[in-house]
Scaffold this motif. Sequence first.
Motif, PDB file in Angstrom:
ATOM      1  N   LEU A 144       0.999  -1.030   0.078  1.00 47.66           N
ATOM      2  CA  LEU A 144      -0.103   0.039   0.142  1.00 47.66           C
ATOM      3  C   LEU A 144       0.909   1.236   0.052  1.00 47.66           C
ATOM      4  N   PRO A 145       0.918   2.130  -1.303  1.00 47.60           N
ATOM      5  CA  PRO A 145       1.949   3.249  -1.051  1.00 47.60           C
ATOM      6  C   PRO A 145       1.325   4.377  -0.246  1.00 47.60           C
ATOM      7  N   GLU A 146       2.279   5.007   0.411  1.00 53.76           N
ATOM      8  CA  GLU A 146       2.059   6.043   1.123  1.00 53.76           C
ATOM      9  C   GLU A 146       1.279   5.590   2.341  1.00 53.76           C
ATOM     10  N   THR A 147       1.547   4.354   2.825  1.00 55.50           N
ATOM     11  CA  THR A 147       0.967   4.057   4.221  1.00 55.50           C
ATOM     12  C   THR A 147       2.102   3.479   5.278  1.00 55.50           C
ATOM     13  N   LEU A 148       1.596   3.647   6.497  1.00 52.61           N
ATOM     14  CA  LEU A 148       2.660   3.325   7.595  1.00 52.61           C
ATOM     15  C   LEU A 148       1.775   2.240   8.383  1.00 52.61           C
ATOM     16  N   ILE A 149       2.729   1.542   8.994  1.00 55.40           N
ATOM     17  CA  ILE A 149       2.088   0.409  10.048  1.00 55.40           C
ATOM     18  C   ILE A 149       2.416   0.751  11.455  1.00 55.40           C
ATOM     19  N   LEU A 150       1.577   1.035  12.256  1.00 52.39           N
ATOM     20  CA  LEU A 150       1.858   1.194  13.866  1.00 52.39           C
ATOM     21  C   LEU A 150       0.614   0.303  14.648  1.00 52.39           C
ATOM     22  N   ASN A 151       1.391  -0.590  15.384  1.00 50.85           N
ATOM     23  CA  ASN A 151       0.435  -1.288  16.284  1.00 50.85           C
ATOM     24  C   ASN A 151      -0.693  -2.056  15.659  1.00 50.85           C
ATOM     25  N   GLY A 152      -0.357  -2.524  14.522  1.00 51.25           N
ATOM     26  CA  GLY A 152      -1.201  -3.288  13.918  1.00 51.25           C
ATOM     27  C   GLY A 152      -2.311  -2.674  13.141  1.00 51.25           C
ATOM     28  N   ARG A 153      -2.022  -1.208  12.994  1.00 53.81           N
ATOM     29  CA  ARG A 153      -3.096  -0.475  12.366  1.00 53.81           C
ATOM     30  C   ARG A 153      -2.437   0.276  11.050  1.00 53.81           C
ATOM     31  N   THR A 154      -2.934   0.219   9.898  1.00 54.15           N
ATOM     32  CA  THR A 154      -2.568   0.957   8.825  1.00 54.15           C
ATOM     33  C   THR A 154      -2.980   2.244   8.492  1.00 54.15           C
ATOM     34  N   ILE A 155      -2.014   3.173   8.774  1.00 51.64           N
ATOM     35  CA  ILE A 155      -2.216   4.705   8.578  1.00 51.64           C
ATOM     36  C   ILE A 155      -2.016   4.963   7.099  1.00 51.64           C
ATOM     37  N   ASN A 156      -2.817   5.507   6.404  1.00 54.45           N
ATOM     38  CA  ASN A 156      -2.884   5.833   4.918  1.00 54.45           C
ATOM     39  C   ASN A 156      -3.018   7.273   4.952  1.00 54.45           C
ATOM     40  N   PHE A 157      -2.093   8.212   4.723  1.00 52.12           N
ATOM     41  CA  PHE A 157      -2.437   9.725   4.737  1.00 52.12           C
ATOM     42  C   PHE A 157      -2.978   9.990   3.283  1.00 52.12           C
ATOM     43  N   ASP A 158      -2.842   9.310   2.366  1.00 53.56           N
ATOM     44  CA  ASP A 158      -3.480   9.694   0.841  1.00 53.56           C
ATOM     45  C   ASP A 158      -5.138   9.630   1.158  1.00 53.56           C
ATOM     46  N   THR A 159      -5.681   8.652   1.823  1.00 51.71           N
ATOM     47  CA  THR A 159      -6.920   8.671   1.801  1.00 51.71           C
ATOM     48  C   THR A 159      -7.618   9.014   3.334  1.00 51.71           C
ATOM     49  N   LEU A 160      -6.722   9.407   4.198  1.00 52.00           N
ATOM     50  CA  LEU A 160      -6.955   9.924   5.606  1.00 52.00           C
ATOM     51  C   LEU A 160      -7.607   8.849   6.415  1.00 52.00           C
ATOM     52  N   GLU A 161      -7.254   7.515   6.215  1.00 51.41           N
ATOM     53  CA  GLU A 161      -8.016   6.629   6.911  1.00 51.41           C
ATOM     54  C   GLU A 161      -6.989   5.750   7.729  1.00 51.41           C
ATOM     55  N   ILE A 162      -7.499   5.038   8.878  1.00 47.69           N
ATOM     56  CA  ILE A 162      -6.480   4.099   9.742  1.00 47.69           C
ATOM     57  C   ILE A 162      -7.439   2.992   9.462  1.00 47.69           C
ATOM     58  N   ALA A 163      -6.864   1.687   8.996  1.00 50.27           N
ATOM     59  CA  ALA A 163      -7.466   0.670   9.067  1.00 50.27           C
ATOM     60  C   ALA A 163      -7.075  -0.088  10.213  1.00 50.27           C
ATOM     61  N   ALA A 164      -7.854  -0.423  11.228  1.00 48.83           N
ATOM     62  CA  ALA A 164      -7.553  -1.293  12.361  1.00 48.83           C
ATOM     63  C   ALA A 164      -8.342  -2.685  11.984  1.00 48.83           C
ATOM     64  N   PRO A 165      -7.842  -3.409  13.030  1.00 52.25           N
ATOM     65  CA  PRO A 165      -8.406  -4.950  12.707  1.00 52.25           C
ATOM     66  C   PRO A 165      -9.847  -5.207  12.673  1.00 52.25           C
ATOM     67  N   ASP A 166     -10.475  -4.304  13.246  1.00 49.96           N
ATOM     68  CA  ASP A 166     -11.942  -4.548  13.453  1.00 49.96           C
ATOM     69  C   ASP A 166     -12.927  -3.303  12.760  1.00 49.96           C
ATOM     70  N   LYS A 167     -12.220  -2.245  12.110  1.00 49.51           N
ATOM     71  CA  LYS A 167     -12.930  -1.305  11.521  1.00 49.51           C
ATOM     72  C   LYS A 167     -11.924  -0.265  10.971  1.00 49.51           C
ATOM     73  N   THR A 168     -12.422   0.618   9.897  1.00 49.38           N
ATOM     74  CA  THR A 168     -11.747   1.803   9.349  1.00 49.38           C
ATOM     75  C   THR A 168     -12.238   2.949  10.026  1.00 49.38           C
ATOM     76  N   ILE A 169     -11.171   3.787  10.274  1.00 48.88           N
ATOM     77  CA  ILE A 169     -11.498   5.190  10.947  1.00 48.88           C
ATOM     78  C   ILE A 169     -11.136   6.273   9.930  1.00 48.88           C
ATOM     79  N   HIS A 170     -11.863   7.087   9.491  1.00 48.96           N
ATOM     80  CA  HIS A 170     -11.547   8.258   8.915  1.00 48.96           C
ATOM     81  C   HIS A 170     -11.055   9.266   9.557  1.00 48.96           C
ATOM     82  N   LEU A 171      -9.885   9.930   9.230  1.00 48.38           N
ATOM     83  CA  LEU A 171      -9.425  11.047  10.000  1.00 48.38           C
ATOM     84  C   LEU A 171      -9.851  12.360   9.367  1.00 48.38           C
ATOM     85  N   THR A 172     -10.102  13.525  10.266  1.00 50.46           N
ATOM     86  CA  THR A 172     -10.157  14.843   9.829  1.00 50.46           C
ATOM     87  C   THR A 172      -8.825  15.227   9.597  1.00 50.46           C
ATOM     88  N   LEU A 173      -8.856  16.400   8.722  1.00 46.33           N
ATOM     89  CA  LEU A 173      -7.770  17.200   8.417  1.00 46.33           C
ATOM     90  C   LEU A 173      -6.966  17.301   9.427  1.00 46.33           C
TER      91      LEU A 173
END
Length: 246
Positions: A144-173
């Motif tokens: 996944l380009p432009e993503t980081l992994i932290l504590n089992g969560r995938t942080i995607n700054f392109d889509t402003l989302e965090i993919a956690a094991p049980d859900k996807t969280i959308h970040l505000t700016l």
Amino acid sequence: MSTQPLIAVVEDEEHLAQGLLFNLQAEGYRTHHESDGDAALAWLLDATVSAEPPTAILLDVMLPGRDGFSIVRALRDSGCYTPVLLLTARGRTEDIVEGFAAGADDYLPKPFDLNVLFARITGLLRRMHWHSATPPSLTKAPELPETLILNGRTINFDTLEIAAPDKTIHLTLMEADLLRYLLDHPERIIPRKELLENVWQVKEDTDTRAIDNFIVRLRRYLETDPVHPEHLITVRGVGYRFHPEV
């Protein structure tokens, strides 16, 4: 479809609204105006699923019908994450914090300078299209380009989302800006004043509870136990320190 950004202006003071519309159009933006809170929310929700949602929203707090806080909260609850700049004559710290907590991305107290307004709008639009650089202390996710992994969560700054094991969280700016700044400065103690000035460009005398509230939310997104955080660490009386995974 036009390539010029569409700015939704939700403002019930007619003279102010007309001035905003005129100046936005003079700067090359297309505009849509609503003056009633209930009508504005209905239009925004409909526009979200239409062929052309607004690029950003200038939202007055005090409106007939729904107020700006409830509008932005309803938008976020519905899955609409269009950047929102609150325009408010209510400059109390509690009001600013409430706006951020509702999901607003920025605020501007009335009266304001037009140059400042356009700088804030430009900042919102620019941050929507940033491409994050990967901090060296974190693991890059190769699939996944432009993503980081932290504590089992995938942080995607392109889509402003965090993919956690049980859900996807959308970040505000606002959340994404703060998180990105912390990740870019691992293990360094960052004072609240620095976060206020470098992340949100606000005066140092602004109450820091706004930052504290954002940290609490980021911990809920990223920490296994938000009450006992391992990554977003409070340095009492100073600020915060980001501790990456070993």
